[in-house]
Design an enzyme around this catalytic site. Structure first.
Site, PDB file in Angstrom:
ATOM      1  N   ASP A  59      21.822  28.146  82.589  1.00 37.04           N
ATOM      2  CA  ASP A  59      21.928  26.908  81.823  1.00 37.04           C
ATOM      3  C   ASP A  59      20.945  26.970  80.657  1.00 37.04           C
ATOM      4  OD1 ASP A  59      22.019  24.397  80.833  1.00 37.04           O
ATOM      5  OD2 ASP A  59      21.717  23.344  82.718  1.00 37.04           O
ATOM      6  N   THR A  92      23.930  23.607  74.656  1.00 39.10           N
ATOM      7  CA  THR A  92      22.625  24.137  74.197  1.00 39.10           C
ATOM      8  C   THR A  92      22.748  25.585  73.725  1.00 39.10           C
ATOM      9  OG1 THR A  92      22.237  24.293  76.547  1.00 39.10           O
ATOM     10  CG2 THR A  92      20.877  22.781  75.364  1.00 39.10           C
ATOM     11  N   THR A  93      23.388  26.419  74.545  1.00 39.92           N
ATOM     12  CA  THR A  93      23.502  27.846  74.195  1.00 39.92           C
ATOM     13  C   THR A  93      24.294  27.996  72.898  1.00 39.92           C
ATOM     14  OG1 THR A  93      23.590  28.260  76.569  1.00 39.92           O
ATOM     15  CG2 THR A  93      24.079  30.113  75.147  1.00 39.92           C
ATOM     16  N   ASP A 394      25.181  18.324  84.553  1.00 36.28           N
ATOM     17  CA  ASP A 394      26.021  18.648  83.393  1.00 36.28           C
ATOM     18  C   ASP A 394      27.484  18.298  83.651  1.00 36.28           C
ATOM     19  OD1 ASP A 394      23.800  19.499  82.157  1.00 36.28           O
ATOM     20  OD2 ASP A 394      24.245  21.632  82.152  1.00 36.28           O
TER      21      ASP A 394
END
Length: 532
Positions: A59, A92-93, A394
């Site tokens: 994550d 985010t990534t 998430d």
């Protein structure tokens, strides 16, 4: 010589090209760390803290929070990406990859003499066009279990093992559908309690349609399991209270002291009697049982009286659980035992105690219409439980976003490929050097399908050529099938992304990349060096 040196002889500074190189190398470095995490086939990272604690995760949000990033530019990108997670729960990534790629593509043109200001203006035009494309391709969806399962599954498979992701998908969707009623918008995800039990394996994680509390009854004679239970939730003290102010009592004789102690005891006993009378009124002669859950204390004598009546009493329940109990079981949380009525009581089909090692858990299950539920996370060790907890959070946010947006975007890199093709045509309508920036923005978007392909073991160029050609020929969006490496329609396989996440990514990435490109001097007074 830079004027900063006159102000502070110890200051370090980096001018123009060097300042840009520092920023771009930081973005590239962060991108290289995060790249392998993207998508369901991404690899996992193992973080070891100074104390030797292990955290295994893929994550992006967890990684960026827990990695100790020293570089100022990299830490700025990391903060922007974690803000993305805070507001939408995912992406985010992707944010890190896209910022890194935008700077990398810009660097090609800047090294040939293009001015950063022209670059950023082109980025703005390209971003507005990409947002237009996003509006065109979003699919309005009905809020039903099938659609929510697809979006939750797409999100969860990028966080945990596919088999576990499929199990958690059902748990998360059922949890949100339980607490989502028509009147309440938006859904309050705090009404889903996440309870951890270090026990059995990760696939034993389950949804409890009620509440699980991490403490049990405090009297050995109390029943361990009750069926058809009335639930009384209260915030009333059933023990001696200390006075709020420092006060003393004076008595002349032992008889006076006895009378004083008796009066104080009687005050508590009257409260306990009221509970027992209500229990007798509603339960005697029926198969119903009675549970008292109190936020304040219950002293041993009161516990004994309640146990004799077969009442299961819990003391010092957490404040957040009181609110959830009223939503899960119905009834009203009482602040006084005067005028107790049957309508103040909630109902639960079963209430039982589960002992695990030295810990006791109380399950309140089979509620009629629970508006608060518990996800019971099980796992053999601490880092597995933490990983599942992050994934569930998430998954819940992805479902909640869908309910709020009432729209989804086809996933598997499909939107990025469509935006690339649209921007390639849009570039021809722009005069001047700004069209180079639009081209750079379009090329940067392809980092997502490229990385998905590489992480799944396929050739990046081969995949991109296939996808862009196929997308031009098809009115529907085309993504990459990670099982075969071939183009496919994400809508057929049920691979979707959140609309709000994509929108947020496009907005935040272009702004941060533009800000970093416009930096022409980096100054730091003393401390550590600026080696890029």
């Amino acid at each position: 010589m830079a004027s900063i040196s006159l102000l502070n002889p110890k200051a370090e500074f980096a001018r123009a090209a060097q300042a840009l190189a520092i920023n771009i190398s930081a973005a590239k470095g962060l991108q290289d760390v995060m790249r392998t995490n993207l998508g369901p086939k991404g690899t996992v990272k193992m973080l070891v803290s100074g104390a030797g604690d292990i955290k295994i995760t893929k994550d992006g949000n967890v990684l960026l929070h827990d990695m100790q990033i020293q570089h100022p530019t990299a830490s700025m990108i990391a903060r922007a990406s974690t803000a993305q997670d805070d507001s939408t729960g995912d992406g985010t990534t992707t944010t890190v990859l896209l910022i890194g790629e935008l700077l990398k593509q810009a660097d090609i043109y800047l090294s040939e003499g293009l001015h950063p200001r022209i670059m950023t203006e082109g980025f703005e035009k390209a971003r507005d066009k990409a947002l237009e494309v996003l509006e065109k391709v979003k699919l309005p969806v009905e809020i039903n279990k099938k659609n929510l399962m697809e979006i939750a599954n797409t999100s969860l498979r990028t966080k945990v093992h596919p088999q576990l992701a499929d199990l958690l998908t059902e748990v998360c969707v059922d949890a949100v559908l339980c607490i989502a009623n028509e009147k309440q918008q938006p859904v309050d995800l705090h009404m889903v309690e996440l309870m951890e039990m270090q026990h059995k394996t990760d696939t034993d994680t389950q949804l409890v349609r009620g509440l699980v509390m991490d403490h049990g009854a405090r009297h050995p004679d109390m029943p361990k399991r009750l069926e058809n239970a009335y639930i009384l939730t209260a915030n009333v003290s059933l023990e001696y209270e200390k006075a709020e102010v420092n006060s003393g009592f004076f008595y002349k004789t032992a008889t006076e002291r006895e009378a004083f102690v008796r009066a104080e005891r009687d005050f508590i006993d009257q409260r306990v009697k009221k509970v027992i009378e209500l229990k007798r009124a509603v339960c005697d002669g029926t198969d119903k049982s009675f549970v008292l859950i109190n936020q304040k204390g219950i002293d041993p004598i009161s516990l004994d009286a309640l146990a004799k009546e077969g009442i299961l009493a819990l003391r010092r329940a957490k404040r957040r659980n009181m609110e959830r109990l009223a939503l899960a079981c119905g009834g009203t949380a009482m602040n006084s035992f005067d005028d107790l009525q049957e309508e103040h009581l909630g109902y639960a089909g079963t209430v039982y105690e589960h002992v695990l090692g030295e810990n006791k858990f109380t399950f309140v299950e089979d509620c009629k219409n629970p508006l608060s539920v518990t996800i019971l996370i099980k796992g053999p060790n601490k880092h597995t439980i933490t990983q599942i907890k992050d994934a569930i959070r998430d998954g819940l946010r992805a479902i909640n976003n869908t309910i709020a947006d009432k729209a989804l975007v086809p996933g598997a890199g499909a939107f990025e490929v469509r935006a690339y093709n649209e921007l390639a045509q849009f570039k021809d309508t722009i005069k001047g050097k700004a069209r180079l920036a639009v081209q750079a923005f379009a090329d940067a978007l392809l980092i997502i399908p490229k990385t998905l392909a590489i992480n799944s073991g396929y050739d990046a160029q081969d995949t991109i050529v296939k996808l862009t050609v196929e997308d031009r020929l098809s009115p529907e969006l085309i993504g990459i099938d990670l099982a075969t490496g071939e183009p496919m329609k994400p809508t057929d396989l049920g691979v979707y992304d959140n609309y709000i996440v994509k929108k947020q990514i496009l907005n935040s990435c272009s702004i941060i990349a533009s800000n970093l490109l416009l930096v022409d001097e980096v100054m730091r007074a003393g401390m550590t060096s600026l080696k890029g």
